[in-house]
Design an enzyme around this catalytic site. Sequence first.
Site, mmCIF file in Angstrom:
data_model
loop_
_atom_site.group_PDB
_atom_site.id
_atom_site.type_symbol
_atom_site.label_atom_id
_atom_site.label_comp_id
_atom_site.label_asym_id
_atom_site.label_seq_id
_atom_site.Cartn_x
_atom_site.Cartn_y
_atom_site.Cartn_z
ATOM 1 C CE LYS A 11 -54.627 74.109 22.601
ATOM 2 N NZ LYS A 11 -53.306 73.817 21.970
ATOM 3 C CE1 TYR A 51 -50.901 78.485 23.905
ATOM 4 C CE2 TYR A 51 -52.639 79.734 22.827
ATOM 5 C CZ TYR A 51 -52.163 78.541 23.348
ATOM 6 O OH TYR A 51 -52.955 77.408 23.319
ATOM 7 C CG PHE A 59 -45.597 77.089 17.076
ATOM 8 C CD1 PHE A 59 -46.364 77.433 18.179
ATOM 9 C CD2 PHE A 59 -44.302 76.642 17.293
ATOM 10 C CE1 PHE A 59 -45.865 77.328 19.466
ATOM 11 C CE2 PHE A 59 -43.784 76.538 18.578
ATOM 12 C CZ PHE A 59 -44.573 76.891 19.671
ATOM 13 N NE ARG A 87 -48.366 70.025 30.330
ATOM 14 C CZ ARG A 87 -47.986 70.779 29.303
ATOM 15 N NH1 ARG A 87 -48.822 71.713 28.819
ATOM 16 N NH2 ARG A 87 -46.809 70.622 28.753
ATOM 17 C CB THR A 93 -46.984 69.267 22.267
ATOM 18 O OG1 THR A 93 -46.685 69.663 23.607
ATOM 19 C CG2 THR A 93 -47.387 70.479 21.454
ATOM 20 N NE ARG A 104 -52.632 68.399 23.604
ATOM 21 C CZ ARG A 104 -51.736 69.183 24.208
ATOM 22 N NH1 ARG A 104 -50.580 68.670 24.631
ATOM 23 N NH2 ARG A 104 -51.982 70.457 24.395
ATOM 24 C CG ASN A 118 -52.456 70.407 20.785
ATOM 25 O OD1 ASN A 118 -53.251 71.312 21.084
ATOM 26 N ND2 ASN A 118 -51.170 70.472 21.084
ATOM 27 C CG HIS A 121 -53.773 75.420 27.456
ATOM 28 N ND1 HIS A 121 -52.439 75.647 27.204
ATOM 29 C CD2 HIS A 121 -54.011 75.928 28.697
ATOM 30 C CE1 HIS A 121 -51.898 76.272 28.248
ATOM 31 N NE2 HIS A 121 -52.832 76.456 29.165
ATOM 32 C CD GLU A 132 -51.624 78.958 31.350
ATOM 33 O OE1 GLU A 132 -52.396 77.990 31.574
ATOM 34 O OE2 GLU A 132 -50.544 78.831 30.747
HETATM 35 P P1 DAT Z 1 -48.554 72.330 25.113
HETATM 36 O O1 DAT Z 1 -49.904 72.797 24.590
HETATM 37 O O2 DAT Z 1 -48.416 70.847 25.030
HETATM 38 O O3 DAT Z 1 -48.226 72.905 26.469
HETATM 39 P P2 DAT Z 1 -46.710 74.311 23.998
HETATM 40 O O4 DAT Z 1 -47.084 75.172 25.159
HETATM 41 O O5 DAT Z 1 -45.274 74.034 23.780
HETATM 42 O O6 DAT Z 1 -47.476 72.891 24.083
HETATM 43 O O7 DAT Z 1 -47.277 74.962 22.657
HETATM 44 C C1 DAT Z 1 -48.540 75.580 22.610
HETATM 45 C C2 DAT Z 1 -49.276 75.064 21.405
HETATM 46 O O8 DAT Z 1 -48.588 75.481 20.208
HETATM 47 C C3 DAT Z 1 -49.348 73.545 21.309
HETATM 48 O O9 DAT Z 1 -50.444 73.020 22.016
HETATM 49 C C4 DAT Z 1 -49.450 73.312 19.827
HETATM 50 C C5 DAT Z 1 -48.607 74.424 19.244
HETATM 51 N N1 DAT Z 1 -47.227 74.001 18.997
HETATM 52 C C6 DAT Z 1 -46.237 73.854 19.915
HETATM 53 N N2 DAT Z 1 -45.084 73.479 19.351
HETATM 54 C C7 DAT Z 1 -45.340 73.398 18.025
HETATM 55 C C8 DAT Z 1 -44.551 73.059 16.883
HETATM 56 N N3 DAT Z 1 -43.249 72.756 16.999
HETATM 57 N N4 DAT Z 1 -45.148 73.060 15.681
HETATM 58 C C9 DAT Z 1 -46.451 73.378 15.537
HETATM 59 N N5 DAT Z 1 -47.254 73.726 16.560
HETATM 60 C C10 DAT Z 1 -46.704 73.729 17.784
HETATM 61 MG MG MG Z 2 -47.996 74.923 26.984
#
Ligand code: DAT
Ligand code: MG
Length: 138
Positions: A11, A51, A59, A87, A93, A104, A118, A121, A132
Amino acid sequence: MNVEETLVLIKPDGVARNLTGEFLRRIEAKGYQLVDIRMLEPELELLAAHYEEHQGKPFYEPLVEFMQSGPVVAVRVAGNRVVEGFRSLAGATDPTTAAPGTIRGDLGRDRGLAVQQNLVHGSDSAESAARELALWFG
Ligand code: DAT
Ligand code: MG
């Protein structure tokens, strides 16, 4: 066989902090293969598709804005159980609670923003990976 592929994104925070090499090193040290790599500044359409599952969440807008804040490095990575394996390397996350030893957990922290920045991805399933990888590598 059973060789899987996953999409890893470094990222904008990871690229800006010059951590690209560190993340590639961890992936390679684990034993996975780097198959393809590109640096780009993703268009809104690509991020909206990537996304899709998060559209409407609080968010989502900050996430897309963050992902457009600078270059992203996209990596196609291969190996047995690499979806689950990356992962595990990335960690949880939330970088505050991500385990030490993970990307992370070792290198990320909360910055008090509306979106967690973070660093990386990783696709969350074989189905997500196929979807993806088609988006980012065509
Ligand atoms: P991951 O990247 O661990 O698969 P995700 O797909 O649930 O997590 O979310 C995509 C991204 O969005 C994640 O890397 C960071 C952000 N994110 C997710 N949940 C969040 C939250 N509750 N508050 C703030 N940012 C969040
Ligand atoms: Mg995800």
